[in-house]
Design a protein around this motif. Structure first.
Motif, PDB file in Angstrom:
ATOM      1  N   PRO A   7       1.618  13.306  -2.121  1.00 56.31           N
ATOM      2  CA  PRO A   7       0.506  12.702  -2.854  1.00 56.31           C
ATOM      3  C   PRO A   7      -0.210  11.677  -1.987  1.00 56.31           C
ATOM      4  CG  PRO A   7       2.614  11.917  -3.683  1.00 56.31           C
ATOM      5  CD  PRO A   7       2.902  12.986  -2.674  1.00 56.31           C
ATOM      6  N   SER A   8      -1.522  11.656  -2.088  1.00 53.14           N
ATOM      7  CA  SER A   8      -2.281  10.747  -1.245  1.00 53.14           C
ATOM      8  C   SER A   8      -2.812   9.541  -2.000  1.00 53.14           C
ATOM      9  CB  SER A   8      -3.448  11.487  -0.583  1.00 53.14           C
ATOM     10  OG  SER A   8      -4.296  12.019  -1.582  1.00 53.14           O
ATOM     11  N   SER A   9      -2.972   9.650  -3.298  1.00 51.42           N
ATOM     12  CA  SER A   9      -3.530   8.511  -4.019  1.00 51.42           C
ATOM     13  C   SER A   9      -2.433   7.529  -4.406  1.00 51.42           C
ATOM     14  CB  SER A   9      -4.282   8.968  -5.273  1.00 51.42           C
ATOM     15  OG  SER A   9      -3.390   9.233  -6.331  1.00 51.42           O
ATOM     16  N   ILE A  10      -2.825   6.291  -4.501  1.00 49.72           N
ATOM     17  CA  ILE A  10      -1.903   5.245  -4.931  1.00 49.72           C
ATOM     18  C   ILE A  10      -1.341   5.584  -6.305  1.00 49.72           C
ATOM     19  CG2 ILE A  10      -1.797   2.815  -5.648  1.00 49.72           C
ATOM     20  CD1 ILE A  10      -1.876   3.236  -2.604  1.00 49.72           C
ATOM     21  N   ALA A  63       1.510   4.882 -18.520  1.00 46.89           N
ATOM     22  CA  ALA A  63       2.044   3.555 -18.211  1.00 46.89           C
ATOM     23  C   ALA A  63       2.926   3.060 -19.359  1.00 46.89           C
ATOM     24  CB  ALA A  63       0.912   2.569 -17.940  1.00 46.89           C
ATOM     25  N   LYS A  64       2.453   3.238 -20.579  1.00 47.84           N
ATOM     26  CA  LYS A  64       3.230   2.799 -21.746  1.00 47.84           C
ATOM     27  C   LYS A  64       4.555   3.557 -21.824  1.00 47.84           C
ATOM     28  CE  LYS A  64       3.033   2.055 -26.681  1.00 47.84           C
ATOM     29  NZ  LYS A  64       2.264   2.137 -27.907  1.00 47.84           N
ATOM     30  N   ALA A  65       4.514   4.862 -21.626  1.00 43.54           N
ATOM     31  CA  ALA A  65       5.730   5.675 -21.674  1.00 43.54           C
ATOM     32  C   ALA A  65       6.718   5.267 -20.585  1.00 43.54           C
ATOM     33  CB  ALA A  65       5.381   7.155 -21.541  1.00 43.54           C
ATOM     34  N   LEU A  66       6.196   4.808 -19.449  1.00 40.31           N
ATOM     35  CA  LEU A  66       7.047   4.387 -18.334  1.00 40.31           C
ATOM     36  C   LEU A  66       7.482   2.930 -18.441  1.00 40.31           C
ATOM     37  CD1 LEU A  66       5.069   6.181 -15.517  1.00 40.31           C
ATOM     38  CD2 LEU A  66       7.438   6.678 -16.201  1.00 40.31           C
ATOM     39  N   GLY A  67       6.854   2.193 -19.347  1.00 33.11           N
ATOM     40  CA  GLY A  67       7.195   0.782 -19.494  1.00 33.11           C
ATOM     41  C   GLY A  67       6.693  -0.069 -18.340  1.00 33.11           C
ATOM     42  N   VAL A  68       5.574   0.337 -17.755  1.00 32.72           N
ATOM     43  CA  VAL A  68       4.976  -0.435 -16.660  1.00 32.72           C
ATOM     44  C   VAL A  68       3.543  -0.794 -17.039  1.00 32.72           C
ATOM     45  CG1 VAL A  68       6.398   0.660 -14.873  1.00 32.72           C
ATOM     46  CG2 VAL A  68       4.137   1.597 -15.371  1.00 32.72           C
ATOM     47  N   PRO A  69       3.028  -1.898 -16.513  1.00 31.69           N
ATOM     48  CA  PRO A  69       1.621  -2.223 -16.763  1.00 31.69           C
ATOM     49  C   PRO A  69       0.715  -1.192 -16.088  1.00 31.69           C
ATOM     50  CG  PRO A  69       2.796  -4.112 -15.835  1.00 31.69           C
ATOM     51  CD  PRO A  69       3.699  -2.931 -15.711  1.00 31.69           C
ATOM     52  N   LEU A  70      -0.406  -0.922 -16.698  1.00 30.56           N
ATOM     53  CA  LEU A  70      -1.364   0.011 -16.122  1.00 30.56           C
ATOM     54  C   LEU A  70      -1.771  -0.430 -14.713  1.00 30.56           C
ATOM     55  CD1 LEU A  70      -3.172   2.504 -16.459  1.00 30.56           C
ATOM     56  CD2 LEU A  70      -4.867   1.018 -17.542  1.00 30.56           C
ATOM     57  N   ALA A  71      -1.917  -1.722 -14.504  1.00 30.40           N
ATOM     58  CA  ALA A  71      -2.314  -2.241 -13.189  1.00 30.40           C
ATOM     59  C   ALA A  71      -1.321  -1.841 -12.097  1.00 30.40           C
ATOM     60  CB  ALA A  71      -2.439  -3.760 -13.242  1.00 30.40           C
ATOM     61  N   TYR A  72      -0.053  -1.718 -12.442  1.00 31.07           N
ATOM     62  CA  TYR A  72       0.964  -1.310 -11.464  1.00 31.07           C
ATOM     63  C   TYR A  72       0.611   0.052 -10.865  1.00 31.07           C
ATOM     64  CZ  TYR A  72       5.202   0.758  -9.613  1.00 31.07           C
ATOM     65  OH  TYR A  72       6.099   1.407  -8.806  1.00 31.07           O
ATOM     66  N   LEU A  73       0.163   0.969 -11.703  1.00 27.82           N
ATOM     67  CA  LEU A  73      -0.126   2.322 -11.228  1.00 27.82           C
ATOM     68  C   LEU A  73      -1.307   2.375 -10.262  1.00 27.82           C
ATOM     69  CD1 LEU A  73       0.408   4.324 -14.538  1.00 27.82           C
ATOM     70  CD2 LEU A  73       1.984   4.116 -12.601  1.00 27.82           C
ATOM     71  N   TYR A  74      -2.128   1.338 -10.259  1.00 23.27           N
ATOM     72  CA  TYR A  74      -3.311   1.312  -9.398  1.00 23.27           C
ATOM     73  C   TYR A  74      -3.221   0.283  -8.269  1.00 23.27           C
ATOM     74  CZ  TYR A  74      -5.575   4.314 -12.824  1.00 23.27           C
ATOM     75  OH  TYR A  74      -5.893   5.359 -13.648  1.00 23.27           O
ATOM     76  N   ALA A  75      -2.165  -0.513  -8.226  1.00 21.70           N
ATOM     77  CA  ALA A  75      -2.050  -1.559  -7.197  1.00 21.70           C
ATOM     78  C   ALA A  75      -1.969  -0.922  -5.814  1.00 21.70           C
ATOM     79  CB  ALA A  75      -0.828  -2.426  -7.463  1.00 21.70           C
ATOM     80  N   ASP A  76      -2.890  -1.301  -4.937  1.00 30.55           N
ATOM     81  CA  ASP A  76      -2.948  -0.680  -3.615  1.00 30.55           C
ATOM     82  C   ASP A  76      -2.171  -1.437  -2.542  1.00 30.55           C
ATOM     83  OD1 ASP A  76      -4.612  -2.848  -3.343  1.00 30.55           O
ATOM     84  OD2 ASP A  76      -6.334  -1.718  -2.608  1.00 30.55           O
ATOM     85  N   ASN A  77      -1.385  -2.395  -2.959  1.00 30.79           N
ATOM     86  CA  ASN A  77      -0.565  -3.192  -2.053  1.00 30.79           C
ATOM     87  C   ASN A  77       0.849  -3.212  -2.621  1.00 30.79           C
ATOM     88  OD1 ASN A  77       0.781  -5.925  -1.579  1.00 30.79           O
ATOM     89  ND2 ASN A  77      -0.839  -5.955  -0.023  1.00 30.79           N
ATOM     90  N   GLU A  78       1.820  -2.880  -1.812  1.00 33.37           N
ATOM     91  CA  GLU A  78       3.202  -2.760  -2.291  1.00 33.37           C
ATOM     92  C   GLU A  78       3.734  -4.073  -2.867  1.00 33.37           C
ATOM     93  OE1 GLU A  78       6.555  -1.027  -3.537  1.00 33.37           O
ATOM     94  OE2 GLU A  78       4.808   0.019  -2.752  1.00 33.37           O
ATOM     95  N   ARG A  79       3.478  -5.183  -2.193  1.00 29.68           N
ATOM     96  CA  ARG A  79       3.950  -6.471  -2.722  1.00 29.68           C
ATOM     97  C   ARG A  79       3.298  -6.798  -4.051  1.00 29.68           C
ATOM     98  NH1 ARG A  79       3.578  -9.496   2.853  1.00 29.68           N
ATOM     99  NH2 ARG A  79       1.585  -8.532   2.548  1.00 29.68           N
ATOM    100  N   LEU A  80       2.002  -6.517  -4.160  1.00 32.74           N
ATOM    101  CA  LEU A  80       1.304  -6.758  -5.419  1.00 32.74           C
ATOM    102  C   LEU A  80       1.881  -5.873  -6.525  1.00 32.74           C
ATOM    103  CD1 LEU A  80      -0.919  -8.092  -7.070  1.00 32.74           C
ATOM    104  CD2 LEU A  80      -2.493  -6.332  -6.226  1.00 32.74           C
ATOM    105  N   ALA A  81       2.150  -4.633  -6.226  1.00 29.65           N
ATOM    106  CA  ALA A  81       2.734  -3.727  -7.214  1.00 29.65           C
ATOM    107  C   ALA A  81       4.088  -4.259  -7.698  1.00 29.65           C
ATOM    108  CB  ALA A  81       2.904  -2.327  -6.622  1.00 29.65           C
ATOM    109  N   ARG A  82       4.908  -4.703  -6.756  1.00 27.83           N
ATOM    110  CA  ARG A  82       6.207  -5.267  -7.127  1.00 27.83           C
ATOM    111  C   ARG A  82       6.034  -6.512  -7.980  1.00 27.83           C
ATOM    112  NH1 ARG A  82       8.714  -6.299  -1.699  1.00 27.83           N
ATOM    113  NH2 ARG A  82      10.238  -7.428  -2.931  1.00 27.83           N
ATOM    114  N   MET A  83       5.059  -7.342  -7.623  1.00 27.85           N
ATOM    115  CA  MET A  83       4.792  -8.568  -8.374  1.00 27.85           C
ATOM    116  C   MET A  83       4.345  -8.240  -9.798  1.00 27.85           C
ATOM    117  SD  MET A  83       4.901 -11.820  -8.220  1.00 27.85           S
ATOM    118  CE  MET A  83       4.307 -12.910  -6.984  1.00 27.85           C
TER     119      MET A  83
END
Length: 110
Positions: A7-10, A63-83
């Motif tokens: 997969p190529s997209s974040i 995102a809801k089914a996974l229990g993650v914020p929607l923003a997590y799925l689009y975060a283009d920086n690994e540290r930001l995604a973890r945060m």
């Protein structure tokens, strides 16, 4: 035999990681997100392989089914995604405490 396409997209990468972290199959995730059980596995696979993009409503349900914020799925920086993921796991009091620690004291005026 052709190699599976990476997969190529974040979004695709984060969707797959979050699904694996949740211990869900593609079909299970699709069903939890309200997809037709007969196409759930195929649809999730195509999202993860970046063959098809989701619309905003589907992305929110995933995102809801996974229990993650929607923003997590689009975060283009690994540290930001973890945060984003770690921050969302905190209760409101802890979120406010953390925000006070990391937000600048002297905010620039507009």
């Amino acid at each position: 035999m052709p190699r599976p396409r990476e997969p190529s997209s974040i979004f695709s990468k984060r969707l797959k990681q979050a699904r694996q972290d949740a211990g869900l199959s593609q079909k299970e995730l699709g069903i939890l997100a309200g997809l037709d059980p007969f196409v759930a596995s195929t649809r999730i696979n195509r999202y993860e392989q970046d063959v098809h993009a989701t619309d905003q409503a589907t992305a929110k349900r995933l995102a809801k089914a996974l229990g993650v914020p929607l923003a997590y799925l689009y975060a283009d920086n690994e540290r930001l995604a973890r945060m984003i993921r770690a921050f969302s796991a905190l209760d409101a009091t802890e979120q406010e405490r953390l925000l006070k620690e990391i937000e600048p004291v002297n905010k620039p005026s507009a």
